[in-house]
Scaffold this motif. Structure first.
Motif, PDB file in Angstrom:
ATOM      1  N   LEU A  15       6.603 -14.196  45.126  1.00 59.20           N
ATOM      2  CA  LEU A  15       5.238 -14.447  45.221  1.00 59.20           C
ATOM      3  C   LEU A  15       4.603 -16.212  45.266  1.00 59.20           C
ATOM      4  O   LEU A  15       4.265 -16.476  45.660  1.00 59.20           O
ATOM      5  CB  LEU A  15       4.477 -13.938  43.738  1.00 59.20           C
ATOM      6  CG  LEU A  15       2.943 -14.437  43.510  1.00 59.20           C
ATOM      7  CD1 LEU A  15       2.428 -13.313  44.460  1.00 59.20           C
ATOM      8  CD2 LEU A  15       2.796 -14.110  42.122  1.00 59.20           C
ATOM      9  N   ILE A  16       5.091 -16.926  43.794  1.00 54.37           N
ATOM     10  CA  ILE A  16       5.473 -18.160  44.343  1.00 54.37           C
ATOM     11  C   ILE A  16       5.814 -18.302  45.632  1.00 54.37           C
ATOM     12  O   ILE A  16       4.769 -19.532  46.486  1.00 54.37           O
ATOM     13  CB  ILE A  16       5.700 -19.020  43.277  1.00 54.37           C
ATOM     14  CG1 ILE A  16       5.323 -18.828  42.047  1.00 54.37           C
ATOM     15  CG2 ILE A  16       6.572 -20.067  43.566  1.00 54.37           C
ATOM     16  CD1 ILE A  16       3.848 -18.715  41.940  1.00 54.37           C
ATOM     17  N   THR A  17       6.848 -17.994  46.689  1.00 55.33           N
ATOM     18  CA  THR A  17       6.940 -18.627  47.625  1.00 55.33           C
ATOM     19  C   THR A  17       6.318 -18.560  48.822  1.00 55.33           C
ATOM     20  O   THR A  17       5.659 -19.360  49.155  1.00 55.33           O
ATOM     21  CB  THR A  17       8.409 -18.521  47.535  1.00 55.33           C
ATOM     22  OG1 THR A  17      10.105 -18.606  47.171  1.00 55.33           O
ATOM     23  CG2 THR A  17       9.016 -18.862  49.340  1.00 55.33           C
ATOM     24  N   ASP A  18       5.765 -17.424  48.391  1.00 59.24           N
ATOM     25  CA  ASP A  18       4.754 -16.799  49.503  1.00 59.24           C
ATOM     26  C   ASP A  18       3.750 -17.619  49.053  1.00 59.24           C
ATOM     27  O   ASP A  18       3.046 -17.822  50.356  1.00 59.24           O
ATOM     28  CB  ASP A  18       4.276 -15.315  49.113  1.00 59.24           C
ATOM     29  CG  ASP A  18       3.280 -14.662  49.931  1.00 59.24           C
ATOM     30  OD1 ASP A  18       3.712 -14.732  51.385  1.00 59.24           O
ATOM     31  OD2 ASP A  18       2.061 -14.883  49.925  1.00 59.24           O
ATOM     32  N   ARG A  19       2.522 -18.464  48.086  1.00 58.85           N
ATOM     33  CA  ARG A  19       2.056 -18.465  48.253  1.00 58.85           C
ATOM     34  C   ARG A  19       2.222 -20.273  48.628  1.00 58.85           C
ATOM     35  O   ARG A  19       1.254 -20.973  48.634  1.00 58.85           O
ATOM     36  CB  ARG A  19       1.339 -18.527  46.268  1.00 58.85           C
ATOM     37  CG  ARG A  19       1.185 -17.119  45.267  1.00 58.85           C
ATOM     38  CD  ARG A  19      -0.384 -16.059  47.045  1.00 58.85           C
ATOM     39  NE  ARG A  19      -0.658 -15.144  46.570  1.00 58.85           N
ATOM     40  CZ  ARG A  19      -0.510 -14.178  47.026  1.00 58.85           C
ATOM     41  NH1 ARG A  19       0.640 -14.154  47.730  1.00 58.85           N
ATOM     42  NH2 ARG A  19      -0.751 -12.585  46.070  1.00 58.85           N
ATOM     43  N   MET A  20       3.275 -20.735  48.121  1.00 60.94           N
ATOM     44  CA  MET A  20       3.510 -22.352  48.619  1.00 60.94           C
ATOM     45  C   MET A  20       3.741 -22.407  50.221  1.00 60.94           C
ATOM     46  O   MET A  20       2.483 -22.916  50.555  1.00 60.94           O
ATOM     47  CB  MET A  20       4.518 -22.713  47.629  1.00 60.94           C
ATOM     48  CG  MET A  20       4.560 -23.127  46.684  1.00 60.94           C
ATOM     49  SD  MET A  20       5.855 -23.882  45.735  1.00 60.94           S
ATOM     50  CE  MET A  20       5.748 -25.401  46.279  1.00 60.94           C
ATOM     51  N   GLN A  21       3.967 -21.021  51.241  1.00 61.67           N
ATOM     52  CA  GLN A  21       3.964 -21.127  51.430  1.00 61.67           C
ATOM     53  C   GLN A  21       2.378 -21.264  52.960  1.00 61.67           C
ATOM     54  O   GLN A  21       2.416 -21.416  53.412  1.00 61.67           O
ATOM     55  CB  GLN A  21       5.011 -19.880  52.653  1.00 61.67           C
ATOM     56  CG  GLN A  21       6.370 -20.227  52.869  1.00 61.67           C
ATOM     57  CD  GLN A  21       6.744 -18.458  53.124  1.00 61.67           C
ATOM     58  OE1 GLN A  21       6.616 -17.899  52.971  1.00 61.67           O
ATOM     59  NE2 GLN A  21       8.415 -19.497  53.559  1.00 61.67           N
ATOM     60  N   ARG A  22       1.770 -19.803  52.189  1.00 57.19           N
ATOM     61  CA  ARG A  22       0.208 -20.235  52.652  1.00 57.19           C
ATOM     62  C   ARG A  22      -0.638 -21.606  52.253  1.00 57.19           C
ATOM     63  O   ARG A  22      -0.950 -22.123  53.060  1.00 57.19           O
ATOM     64  CB  ARG A  22      -0.674 -18.839  52.053  1.00 57.19           C
ATOM     65  CG  ARG A  22      -2.048 -18.559  52.170  1.00 57.19           C
ATOM     66  CD  ARG A  22      -2.326 -17.884  51.002  1.00 57.19           C
ATOM     67  NE  ARG A  22      -2.225 -18.271  49.707  1.00 57.19           N
ATOM     68  CZ  ARG A  22      -3.389 -17.342  48.682  1.00 57.19           C
ATOM     69  NH1 ARG A  22      -3.439 -15.989  49.184  1.00 57.19           N
ATOM     70  NH2 ARG A  22      -3.211 -18.205  47.558  1.00 57.19           N
ATOM     71  N   SER A  23      -0.215 -21.936  51.194  1.00 59.24           N
ATOM     72  CA  SER A  23      -1.176 -23.136  51.234  1.00 59.24           C
ATOM     73  C   SER A  23      -0.663 -24.376  52.118  1.00 59.24           C
ATOM     74  O   SER A  23      -0.850 -25.343  52.615  1.00 59.24           O
ATOM     75  CB  SER A  23      -0.454 -23.950  49.391  1.00 59.24           C
ATOM     76  OG  SER A  23      -1.322 -22.841  48.457  1.00 59.24           O
TER      77      SER A  23
END
Length: 170
Positions: free
Chosen positions: A150-158
């Protein structure tokens, strides 16, 4: 063309304990995991820093829609500024604060996030690649119990959102 999005390695170390009082600040990498990412923005460093740091309350929710921020003062952001924060990433709203702990124009912007019994440092570094390109590196110390995917996905989105918003608006 330079790599636009780079993600750091994520190491697993003992998780932070949940307490009723905030824990003491932990150096990056000392507890939990320390994901980080870098993005190159094709805009000058002064404009990039101002958009990210000076207008943080306005812009952070735009690049990360899971976060809602509210200023507690009309004063410009500086060391000591407290920002109210609501994180809805898990589906359940978690209220907390962000305290600005480092602010060096065109170089660094760091906050201490306090929410859900955790105290988590977050830091953005800015480096001029050339007069029209800035590298922004964002790092955070997250509890070991947080879902890594989840953190990796959200960092990529950001990262994608930050670059797109800045290059569109600056």
């Amino acid at each position: 063309m330079a790599e636009l999005y780079r993600f750091g390695s994520v190491s697993k170390t003992p998780s932070l304990g949940v307490t009723t009082e905030p824990t003491k600040r932990q150096p990056y990498g000392s507890a939990g995991r320390s994901p980080h990412m870098s993005v190159e923005v094709h805009r000058p460093i002064g404009k990039v820093f101002a958009w990210y740091a000076d207008d943080h309350v306005r812009n952070h929710p735009r690049w990360d829609p899971d976060i809602q921020l509210e200023a507690t003062s009309e004063a410009p952001i500086a060391v000591g500024t407290i920002i109210r924060r609501r994180n809805v990433r898990s589906g359940t709203p978690v209220d907390g604060t962000m305290e600005v702990v480092e602010f060096e124009r065109d170089r660094t912007f760091a906050v201490m996030i306090r929410e859900g019994g955790y105290e988590m440092p977050g830091r953005a570094s800015f480096e001029s690649v050339d007069p029209t390109t800035t590298s922004v590196t964002i790092a955070a110390e997250v509890p070991g119990s947080v879902n890594e995917a989840l953190i990796t996905d959200r960092m990529q989105r950001s990262a994608k959102n930050i670059r797109a918003l800045m290059e569109d608006e600056l």
